[in-house]
Design a protein around this motif. Sequence first.
Motif, PDB file in Angstrom:
ATOM      1  N   ARG A 175      11.707 -12.136  37.747  1.00 20.27           N
ATOM      2  CA  ARG A 175      11.160 -12.248  36.672  1.00 20.27           C
ATOM      3  C   ARG A 175      11.202 -10.861  35.344  1.00 20.27           C
ATOM      4  O   ARG A 175      11.715 -10.399  35.586  1.00 20.27           O
ATOM      5  N   THR A 184      12.101   0.901  40.936  1.00 20.41           N
ATOM      6  CA  THR A 184      12.846  -0.076  41.508  1.00 20.41           C
ATOM      7  C   THR A 184      11.584  -1.255  41.794  1.00 20.41           C
ATOM      8  O   THR A 184      10.924  -2.129  42.009  1.00 20.41           O
ATOM      9  N   PHE A 185       9.911  -0.519  42.319  1.00 19.74           N
ATOM     10  CA  PHE A 185       8.563  -1.486  42.072  1.00 19.74           C
ATOM     11  C   PHE A 185       8.783  -2.946  41.905  1.00 19.74           C
ATOM     12  O   PHE A 185       8.570  -3.389  42.025  1.00 19.74           O
ATOM     13  N   PHE A 190      15.451  -8.742  41.766  1.00 14.50           N
ATOM     14  CA  PHE A 190      15.001  -7.969  43.035  1.00 14.50           C
ATOM     15  C   PHE A 190      15.227  -8.678  44.259  1.00 14.50           C
ATOM     16  O   PHE A 190      15.753 -10.170  44.593  1.00 14.50           O
ATOM     17  N   GLU A 259       1.051  -3.347  46.124  1.00 14.76           N
ATOM     18  CA  GLU A 259       1.495  -4.458  46.938  1.00 14.76           C
ATOM     19  C   GLU A 259       2.696  -4.374  47.684  1.00 14.76           C
ATOM     20  O   GLU A 259       3.750  -4.137  46.661  1.00 14.76           O
ATOM     21  N   LEU A 260       2.751  -4.424  48.369  1.00  9.84           N
ATOM     22  CA  LEU A 260       4.233  -4.363  49.915  1.00  9.84           C
ATOM     23  C   LEU A 260       4.871  -5.753  49.557  1.00  9.84           C
ATOM     24  O   LEU A 260       5.804  -6.696  49.695  1.00  9.84           O
ATOM     25  N   GLY A 303       8.780  -8.386  49.320  1.00  7.50           N
ATOM     26  CA  GLY A 303       9.532  -7.567  48.303  1.00  7.50           C
ATOM     27  C   GLY A 303      10.927  -6.481  49.059  1.00  7.50           C
ATOM     28  O   GLY A 303      10.177  -5.936  50.042  1.00  7.50           O
ATOM     29  N   ARG A 306      10.560  -3.256  47.390  1.00  5.11           N
ATOM     30  CA  ARG A 306       9.413  -2.657  47.708  1.00  5.11           C
ATOM     31  C   ARG A 306       9.622  -1.880  48.906  1.00  5.11           C
ATOM     32  O   ARG A 306       8.957  -0.974  49.560  1.00  5.11           O
TER      33      ARG A 306
HETATM   34  P1  ATP Z   1       2.154  -8.278  42.185  1.00  3.37           P
HETATM   35  O1  ATP Z   1       1.035  -8.551  41.984  1.00  3.37           O
HETATM   36  O2  ATP Z   1       2.876  -6.794  41.855  1.00  3.37           O
HETATM   37  O3  ATP Z   1       3.339  -9.008  40.263  1.00  3.37           O
HETATM   38  P2  ATP Z   1       2.918 -10.765  42.768  1.00  3.37           P
HETATM   39  O4  ATP Z   1       1.626 -10.563  43.741  1.00  3.37           O
HETATM   40  O5  ATP Z   1       3.068 -11.529  41.395  1.00  3.37           O
HETATM   41  O6  ATP Z   1       3.212  -8.813  42.609  1.00  3.37           O
HETATM   42  P3  ATP Z   1       4.167 -12.236  45.052  1.00  3.37           P
HETATM   43  O7  ATP Z   1       4.250 -13.323  43.337  1.00  3.37           O
HETATM   44  O8  ATP Z   1       3.156 -12.176  45.610  1.00  3.37           O
HETATM   45  O9  ATP Z   1       3.591 -10.592  44.085  1.00  3.37           O
HETATM   46  O10 ATP Z   1       5.558 -11.162  45.416  1.00  3.37           O
HETATM   47  C1  ATP Z   1       6.063 -11.649  46.845  1.00  3.37           C
HETATM   48  C2  ATP Z   1       6.682 -10.155  46.674  1.00  3.37           C
HETATM   49  O11 ATP Z   1       7.497  -9.545  46.321  1.00  3.37           O
HETATM   50  C3  ATP Z   1       5.664  -8.986  46.388  1.00  3.37           C
HETATM   51  O12 ATP Z   1       4.601  -8.765  46.947  1.00  3.37           O
HETATM   52  C4  ATP Z   1       6.642  -7.859  46.285  1.00  3.37           C
HETATM   53  O13 ATP Z   1       6.742  -7.163  47.155  1.00  3.37           O
HETATM   54  C5  ATP Z   1       7.906  -8.727  45.509  1.00  3.37           C
HETATM   55  N1  ATP Z   1       7.891  -8.885  44.118  1.00  3.37           N
HETATM   56  C6  ATP Z   1       7.424  -9.249  43.767  1.00  3.37           C
HETATM   57  N2  ATP Z   1       8.033  -8.951  41.751  1.00  3.37           N
HETATM   58  C7  ATP Z   1       8.146  -8.052  42.263  1.00  3.37           C
HETATM   59  C8  ATP Z   1       8.989  -7.458  41.311  1.00  3.37           C
HETATM   60  N3  ATP Z   1       9.034  -7.579  39.309  1.00  3.37           N
HETATM   61  N4  ATP Z   1      10.082  -6.208  41.608  1.00  3.37           N
HETATM   62  C9  ATP Z   1      10.069  -6.220  42.751  1.00  3.37           C
HETATM   63  N5  ATP Z   1       9.273  -6.809  43.895  1.00  3.37           N
HETATM   64  C10 ATP Z   1       8.226  -7.678  43.499  1.00  3.37           C
END
Ligand code: ATP
Length: 432
Positions: A175, A184-185, A190, A259-260, A303, A306
């Motif tokens: 993304r 790394t969050f 990822f 969010e995890l 993730g 995460r």
């Molecule tokens: P956020 O609101 O934090 O951007 P999201 O709701 O868009 O996250 P999802 O599309 O639901 O995230 O993706 C599912 C999982 O993938 C998330 O819970 C997270 O653990 C992981 N994830 C999403 N985007 C990232 C990122 N940019 N870097 C690391 N992990 C990610």
Amino acid sequence: MEKIVSLCKRRGFIFQSSEIYGGLAAVWDYGPLGAQLKKNVKDAWWRSVVLDRDDVEGLDAGILMHPKVWEASGHISNFFDEWIDCKKCQERFRTDEPSYATKKQCPKCGGKELTEPRKFNLMLKTHLGPVEDTASVVYLRPETAQGIFVNFINVLDSRHKRLPFGIAQIGKAYRNEITPKNFTFRSREFEQMEMEFFVKPGEDEMWHKTWIEERFNWYIKLGINKDNLHIREHEKTELAHYAKACSDIEYNFPFGWSELEGIANRQDFDLKQHQQFSGKDLTYFDSQTNTHYIPFVIEPSGGCDRATLAFLVDAYHEDIVNDKTRVYLKFHKDIAPVKVAVLPLLKNRPEVVEIAKNIQKSLRKKFVCVYDDSAAIGKLYRRQDEIGTLFCVTVDVQSLEDKKVTVRERDTMQQERIDIEKLEEYLLEKLQ
Ligand code: ATP
């Protein structure tokens, strides 16, 4: 967070990508210990979601997919982030930052002189083949889920599945995040651990609850402190267009609750869309009711990076030993990258070194076991504590006579003399 980031670099868990060239923002490389740690996280997830169940199958789909997939899924028209720049302090932030969402002000300086919100599609584009025209555009997948939906019928037919059943996969996602931060969050590259659980419509709410509990308990079982974990149910206004309900598992990071993993009830949105865009029949035949329908889907989407970061943060401990600060990572035994380290007390005694090396050779067949004689014992213990090694086995001169070694446990630092002959059995029992 600074302590974690510095330990990760110092001990070889996580490095900045392309560091010698000044780094590439929001991309991270896992070093020797980080790679093993992350693998353990993935293995624990795979075991719990796939191997220990009869109703979930695994999958490993390609990162590149037919561009139509992203039209059907809504990513081309909907996968946007909105961002704003603060004219006073130049901070760039997403419009879902709480201080902007509630008070229309900059989260950094509180200023109210802001640019208009700008929209930005988060998908990374590339081209397949030698010609870079619109017909050759493909995307690096922004989530692994769509690889599962397009394989629904393949798995259903090849594995003779009946509802309810799930398809799980772990893999990279990309993304083009506007405001990557917090180590790394929020990265641009990822890994996700996702599962789509297909159920009969009407049973979706029950399964949604079940999977929220199941996934929450997974983190607890692997040692995350319960006080640092909670479930946050999405408000109706927050829900994605396809979701009937969604709950996030959030961890109390040093930068706040974040969010995890999200567990969503996606209804029949995705399969319906793919049926419409592909023209293929994606219905399920229910032999009990003699009807065809599109199943509903419950999606736990986590993730990997995460989760790995949460395991690192949660494991970080300091205590005072002999007036000095001892840092140790209190990893659960399934998560710890190294289970046992064998350390000779005197490396200038070849007989001691030989015993130590033989012990390591034999133990490494059962679990990750390292040998280290590159420093004095105090320093070796400190290094192993800092990477979360569960047991240190020390071989000394006494071992030559009594055929025993000293086993030191990481958290309590308690030491026990164990017969070399019984060592493997002793450790296996502790590590099971
Ligand atoms: P956020 O609101 O934090 O951007 P999201 O709701 O868009 O996250 P999802 O599309 O639901 O995230 O993706 C599912 C999982 O993938 C998330 O819970 C997270 O653990 C992981 N994830 C999403 N985007 C990232 C990122 N940019 N870097 C690391 N992990 C990610």
